[in-house]
Design a protein around this motif. Structure first.
Motif, PDB file in Angstrom:
ATOM      1  N   MET A 286      16.342  59.440  74.466  1.00 17.31           N
ATOM      2  CA  MET A 286      16.111  58.428  75.489  1.00 17.31           C
ATOM      3  C   MET A 286      16.475  57.037  74.971  1.00 17.31           C
ATOM      4  O   MET A 286      17.064  56.237  75.695  1.00 17.31           O
ATOM      5  N   SER A 287      16.148  56.755  73.706  1.00 17.41           N
ATOM      6  CA  SER A 287      16.451  55.412  73.213  1.00 17.41           C
ATOM      7  C   SER A 287      17.969  55.212  73.095  1.00 17.41           C
ATOM      8  O   SER A 287      18.454  54.100  73.286  1.00 17.41           O
TER       9      SER A 287
ATOM     10  N   THR B 125      10.071  62.066  64.600  1.00 11.59           N
ATOM     11  CA  THR B 125       9.586  61.529  65.866  1.00 11.59           C
ATOM     12  C   THR B 125      10.234  62.305  67.008  1.00 11.59           C
ATOM     13  O   THR B 125      11.252  62.957  66.821  1.00 11.59           O
ATOM     14  N   SER B 126       9.626  62.223  68.167  1.00 13.09           N
ATOM     15  CA  SER B 126      10.041  63.070  69.275  1.00 13.09           C
ATOM     16  C   SER B 126      11.538  62.976  69.551  1.00 13.09           C
ATOM     17  O   SER B 126      12.103  61.909  69.703  1.00 13.09           O
TER      18      SER B 126
ATOM     19  N   LEU C 247      13.089  64.066  72.198  1.00 14.77           N
ATOM     20  CA  LEU C 247      13.310  63.586  73.553  1.00 14.77           C
ATOM     21  C   LEU C 247      13.347  62.047  73.586  1.00 14.77           C
ATOM     22  O   LEU C 247      14.200  61.437  74.219  1.00 14.77           O
ATOM     23  N   LEU C 248      12.421  61.420  72.847  1.00 19.00           N
ATOM     24  CA  LEU C 248      12.349  59.954  72.842  1.00 19.00           C
ATOM     25  C   LEU C 248      13.553  59.348  72.137  1.00 19.00           C
ATOM     26  O   LEU C 248      14.055  58.296  72.535  1.00 19.00           O
ATOM     27  N   ARG C 249      14.032  60.027  71.074  1.00 20.87           N
ATOM     28  CA  ARG C 249      15.202  59.507  70.371  1.00 20.87           C
ATOM     29  C   ARG C 249      16.431  59.534  71.288  1.00 20.87           C
ATOM     30  O   ARG C 249      17.202  58.587  71.339  1.00 20.87           O
TER      31      ARG C 249
END
Lengths: 271, 305
Positions: free
Chosen positions: B139-140, B132-133, B135-137
């Motif tokens: 961010m989380s 999964t992205s 960047l999103l990881r």
């Protein structure tokens, strides 16, 4: 042995469970908070809402970025899979001098810090006087995706029985005809799997897109721009949840296809 | 003659150079790989070579001075700001890879030895989060560790703490945690592969000859899986040293790494030669540290045995 099992067994599964929680919780948080009726990410949860998802639809900049991502993803998947097929076929079917250095160079992006690949591509693009655009993003992401495409395809091509192709040649089929009618049906699942994996990587890839996209952002570059504004966070969470969902679905299909490819090549080995 | 015999003949009998067979097999292989190879040469080898070339040049405003000089490297290695960034980047990537390998080994061992019939499913579950992205990881993790984030507000609502812990986010620890999470699967896969290759009867033999489970593990399983541990170490360490997103999002002032400085030279700073020298220095330093780690690991294993 029994004593050893009794001592280790309760401890190790618990550790593995904690490890999986560590892997999955941060990713599950995004969807949880994307449905949360509050602009901040605090516990306890405030209530259920879908308004953050609804807010995505009216956003034209976002939709444009999604369109860019889709264009880039499809092109990257096609080009890197075609180039991956050539290389995977060459190293599983033929033996030639320089095979190892050639493979090493093609696989090198896996072992390089991505920023160095990005910076070097940026330099060559600007040096040649090209404008940064979606085309440069595609060119860059293909370099990065070929190693992944190749590892999927090599495992699909390996174990493919050469004598099937030789039989086809002996029966008068041309090289292209043999590839289309004998080789392709056996390796098709591996190719589909490679297309899906490279599309997913391209969809989520940030660094190369960030350096090479110029004024046309892809989705991750768009998200990066939004992260500066705290008020935009819930919308980004909703968008992120959708992207994670897309990745998981695409990868599950890719995995199913990859296993089918393995079974097929193994089936051809049976006399 | 079977096709296998034909395929193995070049090793046994070297055909005369220029022989027809040699030419066709080699030529066809090269022709097949050439599109990919040319692409990689044009968009990987040439650009990286250009970076190396630039690192020996200098820049006066917009003019590039192509006189050979070590000036950029002198700056990269002696200016305190870059020296600190190099040391911190190397340290963070070293700690990250050690922690990732250490935490992932038992899981790889579990899947390999107790995974049962569903080993592939286990591996797939391990890899999903890593696909999964990125960047999103990152961010989380920012959402989890932040001042008003999930961990702080969660602990406060349970009553374990009275006020938010400020030391969670914006430091090197936050960078390490996030990177460990990002690279877990990349460490598990090579270790798993090397564990799968171990002949199980060797471990049984060690047990039969009186080794306890721990000794059998240390003297048989661990040394035999060392190749996997080494490649897991390298596959985590080398890319993380140049990570850009994680230090930017969760690193704060104390977690800045070298990629930020490199990016600055290609953006607003616009000193390409210095940026190139920083990139090359990063690669050389991380290779040296990685080589030292590999040697140390090999030595440690020999001592255990």
């Amino acid at each position: 042995m029994l004593l050893h099992r009794l001592r280790l067994l309760p401890f190790l599964p618990a550790y593995v469970a904690v490890y999986f929680l560590f892997l999955y919780l941060p990713i599950l948080l995004l969807p949880v908070f994307s449905f949360n009726d509050a602009a901040t990410t605090t516990l306890p949860l405030a209530g259920f809402t879908t308004k953050w998802y609804a807010s995505l639809w009216g956003n034209t900049v976002l939709l444009q970025a999604a369109r860019n991502s889709l264009i880039v993803g499809v092109c990257v998947a096609l080009i890197s899979t075609i180039l991956g097929i050539c290389a995977a076929r060459a190293i599983t079917r033929y033996r030639f001098r320089g095979q190892r250095p050639a493979t090493g160079l093609i696989m090198a992006p896996l072992f390089l810090p991505e920023i160095i690949v990005a910076v070097s591509l940026l330099m060559i693009v600007l040096q040649m006087g090209l404008e940064l655009s979606l085309v440069t993003v595609i060119l860059g992401q293909v370099v990065f995706c070929i190693p992944y495409s190749m590892s999927v395809l090599v495992s699909g091509f390996e174990g493919f029985d050469r004598s099937l192709e030789e039989a086809s040649y002996d029966l008068g089929e041309t090289a292209i005809g043999t590839f289309r009618r004998v080789t392709l049906p056996v390796v098709a699942p591996a190719i589909v799997s490679s297309l899906l994996v490279t599309f997913t990587i391209s969809l989520d890839e940030f660094i190369l897109a960030f350096f090479l996209s110029g004024t046309e952002p892809t989705l991750p570059v768009y998200i990066w721009g939004q992260l500066r504004f705290a008020a935009k966070l819930p919308g980004v969470l909703a968008l992120g949840s959708l992207m994670i969902l897309a990745s998981v679905v695409l990868l599950t299909v890719a995995e199913v296809m990859r296993r089918r490819a393995e079974r097929r090549t193994q089936a051809t080995l049976v006399p | 003659m079977s096709s296998a015999a034909i395929a193995s003949s070049p090793e046994a009998v070297k055909p005369a150079p220029g022989s027809r067979w040699m030419r066709s097999e080699e030529a066809r292989g090269l022709a097949m790989i050439s599109p990919t190879l040319i692409y990689a040469l044009a968009l990987l080898l040439v650009p990286v070579t250009l970076v190396v070339a630039y690192s020996f040049w200098t820049q006066n405003y917009l003019e590039i001075d192509r006189t050979f000089t070590f000036e950029n490297y002198r700056q990269a290695l002696t200016e305190p700001i870059y020296r600190d960034l190099f040391i911190r980047s190397l340290w963070i990537s070293l700690v990250t890879s050690a922690v990732t390998v250490g935490f992932s080994y038992p899981v790889a061992w579990f899947i390999s030895f107790h995974g049962g019939a569903h080993k592939n499913l286990w591996l797939f579950l391990v890899t999903i989060p890593c696909w999964t992205s990125y960047l999103l990881r990152v961010m989380s993790w920012k959402v989890i560790l932040g001042y008003g984030g999930v961990l702080n507000t969660g602990l406060m609502s349970v009553g374990l703490i009275d006020e938010p812990i400020t030391s969670l986010l914006y430091n090197a620890n936050a960078v390490v945690i996030t990177l460990v999470h990002s690279w877990a699967a990349f460490a598990i896969l090579p270790i798993y592969v090397s564990l799968q290759k171990i002949d199980r009867s060797l471990i049984e033999a060690a047990r039969d000859l009186g080794d306890g489970p721990m000794r059998a593990f240390l003297r048989v399983t661990l040394p035999l899986s060392m190749a996997g541990v080494v490649s897991a170490f390298l596959i985590v360490m080398i890319p993380t040293v140049g990570d850009y997103v994680t230090p930017k999002l969760v690193g704060g002032k104390d977690g800045v790494m070298i990629a930020t400085a490199i990016q600055a030279q290609f953006g607003k700073g616009a000193n390409w030669p210095l940026g190139a020298a920083l990139s090359v220095t990063t690669m050389v330093l991380v290779s040296l540290v990685a080589a030292a780690v590999v040697l140390a690991l090999r030595f440690a294993v020999r001592r255990i045995r």
